[in-house]
Design an enzyme around this catalytic site. Sequence first.
Site, PDB file in Angstrom:
ATOM      1  N   SER A  71       0.869  -1.189   0.000  1.00  0.00           N
ATOM      2  CA  SER A  71       0.000   0.000   0.000  1.00  0.00           C
ATOM      3  C   SER A  71       0.900   1.232   0.000  1.00  0.00           C
ATOM      4  O   SER A  71       2.113   1.127   0.245  1.00  0.00           O
ATOM      5  CB  SER A  71      -0.848  -0.037   1.278  1.00  0.00           C
ATOM      6  OG  SER A  71      -1.407   1.217   1.556  1.00  0.00           O
ATOM      7  N   TYR A 109      -3.076  -1.168   9.951  1.00  0.00           N
ATOM      8  CA  TYR A 109      -2.984  -1.344   8.498  1.00  0.00           C
ATOM      9  C   TYR A 109      -1.582  -0.936   8.023  1.00  0.00           C
ATOM     10  O   TYR A 109      -0.930  -1.670   7.268  1.00  0.00           O
ATOM     11  CB  TYR A 109      -4.053  -0.488   7.817  1.00  0.00           C
ATOM     12  CG  TYR A 109      -4.163  -0.679   6.322  1.00  0.00           C
ATOM     13  CD1 TYR A 109      -4.916  -1.718   5.795  1.00  0.00           C
ATOM     14  CD2 TYR A 109      -3.529   0.191   5.442  1.00  0.00           C
ATOM     15  CE1 TYR A 109      -5.039  -1.890   4.422  1.00  0.00           C
ATOM     16  CE2 TYR A 109      -3.645   0.030   4.070  1.00  0.00           C
ATOM     17  CZ  TYR A 109      -4.398  -1.010   3.561  1.00  0.00           C
ATOM     18  OH  TYR A 109      -4.511  -1.174   2.200  1.00  0.00           O
TER      19      TYR A 109
END
Length: 252
Positions: free
Chosen positions: A142, A155
């Site tokens: 990400s 995350y």
Amino acid sequence: MFDLKGRVAIVTGGNGGIGLGMARGLARAGARVVVAGRNEQKSSAAVRELKALGSDAFALAIDVTDEAAVQEMVDAAAQRCGRLDILVNNAGINIRKPAHELSLAEWKEVIETNLTSAFVCSRAVYPHLKHSGGGKIINIGSMLSIFGASFAPAYGASKGGLVQLTKSLAVAWAGDNIQVNAVLPGWIDTDLTKKAREQLQGLHERVLARTPAARWGAAADFEGIAVFLSSAASDFITGTAIPVDGGYSTQV
Ligand code: NDP
């Protein structure tokens, strides 16, 4: 060089969003795709689509946080197809909260779904890839593998960890002709980010302003990178993390 005929690819979360985008690319290049997700309805629809693209695709229901189930899924795929060549560790979730509001259970859920599963799936496919004479593993990171965000402590930790896991596996398995790389998506229009757009006011406009390509990414933007990192074209590339972000990570 980009031909994947005769190759077998497992894509976790291959039933929607970025995973399905990658699965479409692999299918078009000739690979047999195994869609490994929880939602059987989504998986069946994905398989129908991949079959229409010429892939002898099928689905196996799996929760990637269940170690024993992952082993069973991988062995079942190998038995049905006779070999395994490619693994895409794409399954992922986010729980958007600042650290002081995130419970330990929520932290564990995100880390286990995004990071631990990639280790468990990679470990399970390793003997099969070795048996095939080599293989490819693609981990989906990400922008939060690089940047920090106030709303995504677990995350971000999971996606940062995936980049380091990528490097460790790349180094460990290079001698087995297994290349391990990560892909770092920018802001992509999927179910995951639909929720983010609802939760984070002004996000849509901020993404457009910050992304040099001046658009959100689409699942189709991942077809090419999936084929490249799964094919002979990338045989001397391992341990890297490649942004697919319309330039997001290169702009201050
Ligand atoms: P989606 O929500 O569309 O896809 C997530 C996928 O993960 C679903 O197919 C889901 O399958 C699967 N999944 C989640 N938990 C589990 C589980 N426990 N077991 C098995 N499968 C699971 O979102 P995206 O396509 O956006 O996300 C795909 C990946 O891309 C994720 O790793 C995400 O972090 C990453 N990413 C996305 C970005 C974006 O902007 N969209 C940006 C950066 C990274 P099911 O529905 O069957 O549970």
